[in-house]
Write an enzyme that holds these catalytic residues in place. Structure first.
Site, short mmCIF file in Angstrom:
data_model
loop_
_atom_site.label_atom_id
_atom_site.label_comp_id
_atom_site.label_asym_id
_atom_site.label_seq_id
_atom_site.Cartn_x
_atom_site.Cartn_y
_atom_site.Cartn_z
N ASP A 86 0.80 -1.23 0.00
CA ASP A 86 0.00 0.00 0.00
C ASP A 86 0.83 1.28 0.00
O ASP A 86 0.31 2.36 0.23
CB ASP A 86 -0.94 0.01 1.22
CG ASP A 86 -0.16 0.05 2.53
OD1 ASP A 86 1.06 -0.19 2.51
OD2 ASP A 86 -0.79 0.29 3.57
N GLU A 87 2.13 1.17 -0.26
CA GLU A 87 2.99 2.35 -0.19
C GLU A 87 3.85 2.42 -1.44
O GLU A 87 4.31 1.40 -1.95
CB GLU A 87 3.88 2.26 1.05
CG GLU A 87 4.70 3.51 1.31
CD GLU A 87 5.46 3.42 2.62
OE1 GLU A 87 5.88 4.47 3.12
OE2 GLU A 87 5.65 2.29 3.13
#
Length: 337
Positions: A86-87
């Site tokens: 998610d990054e």
């Protein structure tokens, strides 16, 4: 928390069970107030927060959310470098949406993630990767922080040396002992002095403490290894018992290699052994393809270095240079990273 509103006021973590020597993968801010954090043993987390709700991972749910988030990122730029599920780093230097404003792009992305995925997101905006990563953590949760070019010097000078990319607890403690607690302190050191104490990493420290980071956003990272590992409860008592567990790990590894299309690029095999006293050793050997017999020899060598019960076994392959036509994406197989 998104899918079960009843959890939103509770301390929640995702990780393995305490009885299986599990560790915390992540946790919410309610749990962090008790000192719980990622990579902490679940048993220790429960000691700090007896009311902690520990949930098992749900990888398919994470993959779906990850694909949604990455799709949103790529609406703004092709230069997306994922760091995890998610990054990611985004280079929006040449973006045309939102009039090319990095701040407006970050605001819009965060709003779209909230609407599409149902979770909050924080963003850091800065002229380079190092400062942007620090800034992304500055106003969590659900925050945004901008560091303009003329603000970098003062922003970085005030940072603790432990915030520097590549500085872990041991290096931070060494720097503190040498009198450098902040990046401002570290700037009083000449580059040769830092290289004397920290080798080649000293030149990197010299640059980072001044906010200098010339790394580009790379959207085509290559996979360097494929591996599997398992933590055992209770400890595996001896070498014979470890060897009995090896075929299952070997089969899991072959499946991951096949999934990643990494077979033609294997050039080393390795075995990782973590003993009951937490001492860890890795043994590797050059080989063009995975062979159970070679892993058995590596395991034998590794076990002889400790000669005591084993809590973790891992097997893996290291990959050689990958040509563009067969390039392996780091993010292609989240479970095999």
């Amino acid at each position: 928390m998104r899918d079960n509103p009843a959890l939103r006021a509770l301390p929640v973590a995702v990780g393995g069970g305490a009885q299986q020597r599990g560790v915390i993968a992540t946790c919410n801010y309610e749990a962090r107030r008790f000192g719980v954090h990622s990579a902490m043993a679940t048993a220790q987390a429960l000691q700090r927060c007896p009311e902690l709700v520990v949930l098992p991972p749900s990888m398919e749910k994470y993959r779906v959310a990850s694909r949604q988030i990455l799709a949103i990122y790529r609406d703004y730029t092709d230069l997306v470098e994922p760091l995890s599920l998610d990054e990611a780093y985004l280079d929006v230097s040449h973006a045309v949406r939102c009039k090319g404003s990095a701040t407006l792009i970050a605001q819009e992305i965060r709003a779209r993630i909230a609407e599409t995925v149902g979770i909050t997101a924080s963003a850091g905006i800065a002229p380079n990767k190092f400062v942007a990563k620090i800034a992304s953590d500055w106003n969590k949760p659900d925050g945004l922080f901008l560091v303009r070019p003329h603000e970098i010097d003062a922003f970085v000078a005030a940072l603790a040396v432990g915030k520097l990319f590549g500085v872990g607890k041991v290096t931070a403690a060494k720097l503190n002992k040498l009198g450098a607690k902040t990046c401002g302190d570290l700037r009083s050191w000449a580059q040769p002095e830092l290289e004397h104490h920290f080798g080649r990493f000293g030149s990197r420290l010299y640059q980072l403490c001044r906010g200098v980071d010339t790394r580009v956003v790379c959207s085509t990272q290559e996979r360097k290894s494929v591996s599997v590992e398992e933590t055992y409860t209770p400890d595996v008592p001896d070498l014979a018992a470890c060897l009995e567990l090896l075929p299952d790990l070997f089969d899991q590894l072959l499946a991951r290699i096949k999934r990643a299309g990494a077979g033609p690029h294997v050039h080393k095999l390795y075995v990782k052994v973590r003993f009951a006293n937490f001492h860890q050793t890795t043994v590797e050997s050059t080989a063009a393809q995975p062979q159970l017999a070679l892993f058995e020899k590596l395991l034998d060598t590794g076990f002889q270095r400790g000669r005591q019960p084993v809590r973790l076994l891992g097997v893996g392959v290291r990959l050689g240079e990958v040509r563009n036509e067969g390039q392996l994406r780091l993010f292609a197989d989240e479970t095999g990273r």
